[in-house]
Design a protein around this motif. Sequence first.
Motif, PDB file in Angstrom:
ATOM      1  N   VAL A 245      30.000  43.402  49.965  1.00  0.00           N
ATOM      2  CA  VAL A 245      31.354  42.744  50.296  1.00  0.00           C
ATOM      3  C   VAL A 245      31.509  42.474  51.979  1.00  0.00           C
ATOM      4  O   VAL A 245      31.392  43.656  52.460  1.00  0.00           O
ATOM      5  N   VAL A 246      31.340  41.549  52.427  1.00  0.00           N
ATOM      6  CA  VAL A 246      31.686  41.254  53.966  1.00  0.00           C
ATOM      7  C   VAL A 246      32.939  40.895  54.183  1.00  0.00           C
ATOM      8  O   VAL A 246      33.325  41.176  55.444  1.00  0.00           O
ATOM      9  N   ARG A 247      33.765  40.325  53.401  1.00  0.00           N
ATOM     10  CA  ARG A 247      34.974  39.958  53.612  1.00  0.00           C
ATOM     11  C   ARG A 247      35.885  40.013  52.310  1.00  0.00           C
ATOM     12  O   ARG A 247      35.384  39.496  51.134  1.00  0.00           O
ATOM     13  N   ILE A 248      37.362  40.216  52.513  1.00  0.00           N
ATOM     14  CA  ILE A 248      38.132  40.311  51.448  1.00  0.00           C
ATOM     15  C   ILE A 248      39.198  38.979  51.998  1.00  0.00           C
ATOM     16  O   ILE A 248      39.848  39.336  52.829  1.00  0.00           O
TER      17      ILE A 248
ATOM     18  N   THR B  95      53.146  35.195  45.825  1.00  0.00           N
ATOM     19  CA  THR B  95      53.455  34.769  44.281  1.00  0.00           C
ATOM     20  C   THR B  95      52.126  35.622  43.664  1.00  0.00           C
ATOM     21  O   THR B  95      51.346  36.326  44.034  1.00  0.00           O
ATOM     22  N   ARG B  96      52.565  35.876  42.331  1.00  0.00           N
ATOM     23  CA  ARG B  96      51.738  36.850  41.597  1.00  0.00           C
ATOM     24  C   ARG B  96      50.407  35.913  41.136  1.00  0.00           C
ATOM     25  O   ARG B  96      49.310  36.234  40.721  1.00  0.00           O
ATOM     26  N   TYR B  97      50.079  34.795  41.616  1.00  0.00           N
ATOM     27  CA  TYR B  97      48.984  33.670  41.378  1.00  0.00           C
ATOM     28  C   TYR B  97      48.058  34.090  42.412  1.00  0.00           C
ATOM     29  O   TYR B  97      47.074  33.354  42.567  1.00  0.00           O
ATOM     30  N   ASP B  98      48.393  34.802  43.589  1.00  0.00           N
ATOM     31  CA  ASP B  98      47.568  34.893  44.901  1.00  0.00           C
ATOM     32  C   ASP B  98      46.404  35.791  44.696  1.00  0.00           C
ATOM     33  O   ASP B  98      46.350  36.845  44.927  1.00  0.00           O
ATOM     34  N   ALA B  99      45.431  35.426  43.834  1.00  0.00           N
ATOM     35  CA  ALA B  99      44.346  36.266  43.700  1.00  0.00           C
ATOM     36  C   ALA B  99      43.530  36.732  44.739  1.00  0.00           C
ATOM     37  O   ALA B  99      43.321  36.199  45.726  1.00  0.00           O
ATOM     38  N   MET B 100      42.717  37.916  44.513  1.00  0.00           N
ATOM     39  CA  MET B 100      41.965  38.391  45.622  1.00  0.00           C
ATOM     40  C   MET B 100      40.600  37.771  45.342  1.00  0.00           C
ATOM     41  O   MET B 100      40.274  37.490  44.325  1.00  0.00           O
ATOM     42  N   VAL B 101      39.939  37.434  46.719  1.00  0.00           N
ATOM     43  CA  VAL B 101      38.759  36.741  46.863  1.00  0.00           C
ATOM     44  C   VAL B 101      37.779  37.631  47.708  1.00  0.00           C
ATOM     45  O   VAL B 101      38.072  38.086  48.452  1.00  0.00           O
ATOM     46  N   TYR B 102      36.686  37.868  47.147  1.00  0.00           N
ATOM     47  CA  TYR B 102      35.621  38.831  47.611  1.00  0.00           C
ATOM     48  C   TYR B 102      34.339  37.877  47.984  1.00  0.00           C
ATOM     49  O   TYR B 102      34.008  37.112  47.145  1.00  0.00           O
TER      50      TYR B 102
END
Lengths: 375, 190
Positions: free
Chosen positions: A44-47, A60-67
């Motif tokens: 993983v180079v960025r989150i 909001t709780r819709y703001d998912a993590m992206v890897y």
Amino acid sequence: MPRLQAHTVRALALLVGASVVSTVAGVEFAQMWEADRVLPGDGVVRIGRLSEYHPGLRNTRYDAMVYYLEGERPGGTALVLGGTHPNETAGFMAALVLVERSVVASGRVVVIPQACNSGFTCTDPLEAYPQSFPVATASGVRTFRYGARAANWVDQWPDPLVFMQYPSNQQLSGFETRNLNRAYPGRPDGTLTEQAAFAIMQLIRREEVDVAIDLHEAAPEFPNVNAIVTHEKGRDLAAQAVLALEFEDLQYSLELSPDNFRGLSHREWGDRTEAIPFLMETSNPIQGRLRGKTSAELLVTGSDSLYARAVRSGVMRVTYDVGGEPLKRRVGRHLAGILALLEAYSATYGERPIMLANVPSYEEMITAGLGAFLR
Amino acid sequence: MNNAIRLGAITALLCSCTLLGTAEGDLRLKEPVLITSAGQSADVSMAELLCKKAGVKATVLPMARESDLKEVKTLIIVAGFSSKGLGAAGVSREEEMERVQGMISGAGKNKIPILMMHIGGMARRGGQSDDFNKAAAEAADCMIVVKQGDEDQLFSNIAAQRKVPLHLVDKMSGAVVPLKELFPKEEEKK
């Protein structure tokens, strides 16, 4: 001090009892608001977060993590989505293995393990589903949430009686208004589910995604389990992948995305972006109507005596191994499918290869178990 | 008169030998090949890929009509139902069955041999699929079937009753071998 009448005492006792039950249930319910622990690996180079593609999702709780995983050699870009339906655990877990374990050799892989992040904060009512399940790893037992099919009602309320899919105006059950996989292409000023879908569409465009894979599961009686569903532009690649998977003794059926069923990833991603979309399904007994005792054990072992009985009776067609459909097998199938699709893509589009390394093979997953490939 | 009877008898004998030879698996098919579906499953794409691997040039028209049979020397019908496929094609089950029957009758009229392929295993058997499977199998001059789809011997029984060759293969990829045998290259024919 005035003497209380009997019915008043009963009413007060009931109130106190209800308060205790509500508090205990509320505390338990609130535990699901705590995010699952993800331990990104060396690849993983960025989150980032989904709100980078649509600020409306921020806070909001819709703001998912992206890897973001990137290789040293250039190539194409793949997107892998887990948790579109948070009760389809193998999708989330397969994406998590990519984040925690895999390394990209060529190109880039963007992973969203919990695409419908809101849906991980509750379970579907009246289903007796467990709130979490354990996975034994080298760092100890880790627990992960088992979510609902769609987003949390608390985040998007109320459901309409009839959901009009945007922009097709296709009419679906009101419940589907919170279903991310009916919300594509979404819109920036729509419901939060539509906004999340819009953000994912924006990500596909901005990151110039070539291959987009959406990981799902379904009940064993669902006709399209152990299948790869694709848009017409992915038909040849999917056929190559199905044949390659057969050499590993993994049988998949190939299904084409219907043109007249709107809002689904394999349809809208294909129609509205340059990406070639695929959706994969595995057989998950805890989602089925024939299941018996519903527990975290069933989710992990995938073993259910009533499904075994259904198979033996031969009365109905169910995709169920009488030995069970364990989570490790379902995750192994998804990972094998991802590799086969990326290999087919890289072989066809040699100038934009997408090569993943350190991904366990299906056999390795079956032998060592899921926990061996999580940190 | 006697000569005419003798000629008739010899012709009948030759014809029956040819048919017997066919039934024993000597059937040879020719290009151009048209691949169509019976049930609109995406297995047509798998069949196309298998044909490609076997060196058989084929045109794929999942929704082919009788008029598409012009110039065609072999019709491959890939049997198996898919609700998603029917949705993608925008037709009902009944319309699809009507189209399949039309293709079968068109092939019969034009004396085009039919190769039926059932390669989707158990996923393409049962309730919704079997009407299409039977319709295609009962019209086929030859069949290639992945064994898992013939566990109840549906195809074996139809092949035995109709005395048509059946190639049972363990896996989908195994279909390449009978395809190569059924479509021999010119040099192999010599």
